[in-house]
Design an enzyme around this catalytic site. Structure first.
Site, PDB file in Angstrom:
ATOM      1  N   THR A   9      33.854  33.242  56.705  1.00  0.00           N
ATOM      2  CA  THR A   9      35.276  33.413  56.452  1.00  0.00           C
ATOM      3  C   THR A   9      36.022  32.669  57.542  1.00  0.00           C
ATOM      4  O   THR A   9      35.613  32.708  58.698  1.00  0.00           O
ATOM      5  CB  THR A   9      35.691  34.898  56.463  1.00  0.00           C
ATOM      6  N   CYS A  17      40.264  28.307  53.756  1.00  0.00           N
ATOM      7  CA  CYS A  17      39.860  29.646  53.324  1.00  0.00           C
ATOM      8  C   CYS A  17      38.636  29.417  52.457  1.00  0.00           C
ATOM      9  O   CYS A  17      38.615  28.487  51.638  1.00  0.00           O
ATOM     10  CB  CYS A  17      40.968  30.337  52.544  1.00  0.00           C
TER      11      CYS A  17
END
Length: 228
Positions: free
Chosen positions: A83, A195
């Site tokens: 992430t 992202c």
């Protein structure tokens, strides 16, 4: 090949892409029936997202630190965090962990610089776009990172409300394409999909700028570190 320890689940959608790329890259490098030795600690994203929203980054960092320690105890020799946003707490996460850590921004910067880009657009969650931790790491490599001036709320909402739930909508793709076009008008030469879910929506076929997908770049870098 060293064992890769992957902290995932944020979201599980992108973690699944990581697992595929880790094994594809290992097979491409080693040939035959080779696959990647991977330990995945897949966390429940809901409480982490609540900590993000509440600004309780120390609590989130402690939670990820426990994950990294679990992976090391299980035999992980290289650590990756699947992430972008939670790299905000990467330093706290790695406290007491001796296994080397591959930061997601580093292979992204390497790829951009190798292709000759210095001014780039950065898309991601509001945290990644607006807080300095990610842009500053890029700037240390000589890159200038531009973030959208408008629509950051919409871009963030698409990630959490749609992509993290496996929902891919053409209307949302248009929002991202428009945001990239505006970054290009301000001088961006390429765009970072900062992202790990945005690659579900945007690729070179639809983007007005060359795309650098952090999920793909990070997973390949993890394989490289495991083979080093």
């Amino acid at each position: 090949m060293k064992t890769i320890g992957l902290i995932g689940g944020m979201s599980w959608e992108s973690t699944a892409h990581y697992y595929r790329i880790l094994n594809q890259e290992t097979a491409a490098r080693l040939g035959g029936l080779h696959s990647a030795p991977v330990l995945v600690d897949s966390l429940d994203f809901a409480p982490i997202a609540e900590l993000q929203s509440a600004g309780k980054w120390d609590e989130a960092g402690a939670l990820l630190n426990r994950s990294a320690l679990r992976l090391q105890a299980a035999g992980a020799e290289v650590i990756g965090l699947a992430t972008n946003t939670m790299h905000l707490v990467a330093e706290q996460m790695m406290q007491g962990v001796n296994a080397p850590f591959v930061h997601i921004a580093d292979p992204t910067a390497d790829a951009l610089l190798a292709d000759g880009y210095t001014t780039v657009g950065l898309l991601g969650t509001r945290f990644t776009m607006e807080m300095g931790f990610y842009r500053e790491r890029l700037e240390q490599r000589g890159l200038t990172a531009l973030i959208p001036e408008v629509d950051r709320t919409n871009l963030n909402g698409i990630i959490y409300d749609e992509l993290c739930r496996g929902i891919v909508r053409e209307e949302s793709r248009k929002v991202y394409v428009d945001a990239i076009a505006r970054l290009a008008a301000r001088g961006a030469e390429a765009v970072i999909l900062g992202c790990t879910e945005i690659g579900m929506l945007i690729d070179d076929a639809v983007s007005p700028l060359p795309v650098f997908d952090t999920t793909d770049l990070h997973a390949r870098a993890l394989v490289g570190a495991a083979l080093a």
